[in-house]
Write a protein that holds these residues in place. Structure first.
Motif, PDB file in Angstrom:
ATOM      1  N   ILE A  83       0.853  -1.188   0.000  1.00  0.00           N
ATOM      2  CA  ILE A  83       0.000   0.000   0.000  1.00  0.00           C
ATOM      3  C   ILE A  83       0.888   1.237   0.000  1.00  0.00           C
ATOM      4  O   ILE A  83       1.945   1.249   0.639  1.00  0.00           O
ATOM      5  CB  ILE A  83      -0.962   0.002   1.220  1.00  0.00           C
ATOM      6  CG1 ILE A  83      -1.978   1.138   1.114  1.00  0.00           C
ATOM      7  CG2 ILE A  83      -0.185   0.060   2.531  1.00  0.00           C
ATOM      8  CD1 ILE A  83      -3.129   1.024   2.108  1.00  0.00           C
ATOM      9  N   THR A  84       0.466   2.231  -0.728  1.00  0.00           N
ATOM     10  CA  THR A  84       1.179   3.507  -0.773  1.00  0.00           C
ATOM     11  C   THR A  84       0.187   4.611  -0.438  1.00  0.00           C
ATOM     12  O   THR A  84      -0.897   4.662  -1.018  1.00  0.00           O
ATOM     13  CB  THR A  84       1.759   3.765  -2.176  1.00  0.00           C
ATOM     14  OG1 THR A  84       2.603   2.671  -2.539  1.00  0.00           O
ATOM     15  CG2 THR A  84       2.545   5.055  -2.214  1.00  0.00           C
ATOM     16  N   LEU A  85       0.561   5.460   0.505  1.00  0.00           N
ATOM     17  CA  LEU A  85      -0.263   6.622   0.849  1.00  0.00           C
ATOM     18  C   LEU A  85       0.365   7.863   0.237  1.00  0.00           C
ATOM     19  O   LEU A  85       1.578   8.062   0.335  1.00  0.00           O
ATOM     20  CB  LEU A  85      -0.354   6.797   2.362  1.00  0.00           C
ATOM     21  CG  LEU A  85      -1.036   5.676   3.151  1.00  0.00           C
ATOM     22  CD1 LEU A  85      -0.957   5.949   4.635  1.00  0.00           C
ATOM     23  CD2 LEU A  85      -2.471   5.514   2.723  1.00  0.00           C
ATOM     24  N   ASP A  86      -0.472   8.686  -0.383  1.00  0.00           N
ATOM     25  CA  ASP A  86      -0.003   9.960  -0.902  1.00  0.00           C
ATOM     26  C   ASP A  86       0.264  10.913   0.262  1.00  0.00           C
ATOM     27  O   ASP A  86      -0.165  10.655   1.398  1.00  0.00           O
ATOM     28  CB  ASP A  86      -1.051  10.560  -1.841  1.00  0.00           C
ATOM     29  CG  ASP A  86      -1.146   9.792  -3.157  1.00  0.00           C
ATOM     30  OD1 ASP A  86      -0.144   9.169  -3.559  1.00  0.00           O
ATOM     31  OD2 ASP A  86      -2.216   9.829  -3.774  1.00  0.00           O
ATOM     32  N   PRO A  87       0.948  12.034   0.000  1.00  0.00           N
ATOM     33  CA  PRO A  87       1.148  13.011   1.076  1.00  0.00           C
ATOM     34  C   PRO A  87      -0.193  13.418   1.698  1.00  0.00           C
ATOM     35  O   PRO A  87      -1.198  13.547   1.007  1.00  0.00           O
ATOM     36  CB  PRO A  87       1.813  14.187   0.367  1.00  0.00           C
ATOM     37  CG  PRO A  87       2.529  13.546  -0.785  1.00  0.00           C
ATOM     38  CD  PRO A  87       1.622  12.422  -1.233  1.00  0.00           C
ATOM     39  N   ILE A  88      -0.188  13.598   2.992  1.00  0.00           N
ATOM     40  CA  ILE A  88      -1.407  13.890   3.744  1.00  0.00           C
ATOM     41  C   ILE A  88      -1.631  15.398   3.818  1.00  0.00           C
ATOM     42  O   ILE A  88      -0.728  16.148   4.193  1.00  0.00           O
ATOM     43  CB  ILE A  88      -1.310  13.294   5.165  1.00  0.00           C
ATOM     44  CG1 ILE A  88      -1.156  11.772   5.078  1.00  0.00           C
ATOM     45  CG2 ILE A  88      -2.532  13.675   5.999  1.00  0.00           C
ATOM     46  CD1 ILE A  88      -0.816  11.103   6.396  1.00  0.00           C
ATOM     47  N   ALA A  89      -2.838  15.818   3.479  1.00  0.00           N
ATOM     48  CA  ALA A  89      -3.243  17.216   3.629  1.00  0.00           C
ATOM     49  C   ALA A  89      -4.004  17.339   4.950  1.00  0.00           C
ATOM     50  O   ALA A  89      -4.957  16.596   5.183  1.00  0.00           O
ATOM     51  CB  ALA A  89      -4.129  17.638   2.466  1.00  0.00           C
ATOM     52  N   THR A  90      -3.556  18.237   5.812  1.00  0.00           N
ATOM     53  CA  THR A  90      -4.216  18.401   7.113  1.00  0.00           C
ATOM     54  C   THR A  90      -4.550  19.861   7.357  1.00  0.00           C
ATOM     55  O   THR A  90      -3.977  20.764   6.749  1.00  0.00           O
ATOM     56  CB  THR A  90      -3.323  17.920   8.290  1.00  0.00           C
ATOM     57  OG1 THR A  90      -2.154  18.736   8.344  1.00  0.00           O
ATOM     58  CG2 THR A  90      -2.951  16.464   8.143  1.00  0.00           C
ATOM     59  N   THR A  91      -5.467  20.060   8.300  1.00  0.00           N
ATOM     60  CA  THR A  91      -5.701  21.405   8.798  1.00  0.00           C
ATOM     61  C   THR A  91      -4.461  21.817   9.578  1.00  0.00           C
ATOM     62  O   THR A  91      -3.608  20.985   9.892  1.00  0.00           O
ATOM     63  CB  THR A  91      -6.951  21.448   9.694  1.00  0.00           C
ATOM     64  OG1 THR A  91      -6.812  20.490  10.748  1.00  0.00           O
ATOM     65  CG2 THR A  91      -8.210  21.143   8.885  1.00  0.00           C
ATOM     66  N   ARG A  92      -4.340  23.087   9.923  1.00  0.00           N
ATOM     67  CA  ARG A  92      -3.104  23.598  10.542  1.00  0.00           C
ATOM     68  C   ARG A  92      -3.333  24.176  11.938  1.00  0.00           C
ATOM     69  O   ARG A  92      -2.743  25.183  12.306  1.00  0.00           O
ATOM     70  CB  ARG A  92      -2.490  24.684   9.650  1.00  0.00           C
ATOM     71  CG  ARG A  92      -2.087  24.208   8.288  1.00  0.00           C
ATOM     72  CD  ARG A  92      -0.853  23.404   8.409  1.00  0.00           C
ATOM     73  NE  ARG A  92      -0.288  23.105   7.100  1.00  0.00           N
ATOM     74  CZ  ARG A  92       0.858  22.540   6.936  1.00  0.00           C
ATOM     75  NH1 ARG A  92       1.581  22.219   7.974  1.00  0.00           N
ATOM     76  NH2 ARG A  92       1.309  22.268   5.743  1.00  0.00           N
TER      77      ARG A  92
END
Length: 170
Positions: A110-119
């Motif tokens: 499994i490969t996860l793309d970069p995670i976008a998060t709130t800041r």
């Protein structure tokens, strides 16, 4: 007429199997002339999916083990992830929420793309960055005793998750 496409990311053997099954079912129209080599108006795509007992389950992060260190998460409900059938992962990383996508390949890879998060600025002692940065390095998964284990390459670390409804183990 349409071209038949085969997603061979599932592996050489599965791709060959799909082609054989398609041809055995009469999917190829014998043609001569300009259209030779084309298949009729069907498209075949092979894709891998996560096991049903992993998808649409909220998983709580309970620990992270490396060859040199171990982290026990004291508040697993603050660090969760949920895999969707559509290839997305939603997560809670302490005081922040995030989203990413995943791609599966053969042998539980499994490969996860970069995670976008709130800041949001989480409280001191938060494991938010440890959680998200290690998730992005995951390369395989498996289940053990009802838990989900996400492994990093070369045995460099394992993130352990339990279903959110599960009771803590003694």
């Amino acid at each position: 007429m349409a071209w038949v496409t085969f997603d061979l990311s599932a592996g050489r053997h599965l791709g060959r199997l799909a082609i054989c099954l398609y041809l055995a079912a009469g999917g190829a129209a014998a043609q001569e002339g300009p259209g030779a080599g084309r298949l009729d108006d069907q498209e075949i795509s092979i894709s891998l999916t996560l096991p049903p007992d992993i998808v649409d389950v909220t998983w709580e992060w309970v620990g992270f083990q490396t060859p040199k260190d171990a982290i026990v998460v004291t508040d697993p409900g603050s660090y969760t992830l949920t895999f969707g059938n559509d290839g997305t992962v939603t997560l809670q990383a302490d005081c922040n929420r995030g989203v990413t996508s995943y791609v599966l390949s053969q042998d539980n890879r499994i490969t996860l793309d970069p995670i976008a998060t709130t800041r949001m600025m989480c409280d001191e002692g938060s494991l938010e960055h440890v959680f998200t940065s290690n998730l992005e390095r995951v390369s395989s998964f498996f289940q053990l005793e009802g838990d989900l284990l996400l492994e990093q390459p070369f045995d460099s670390g394992t993130l352990r998750f339990r279903p959110a409804s599960a009771e803590p183990q003694p």
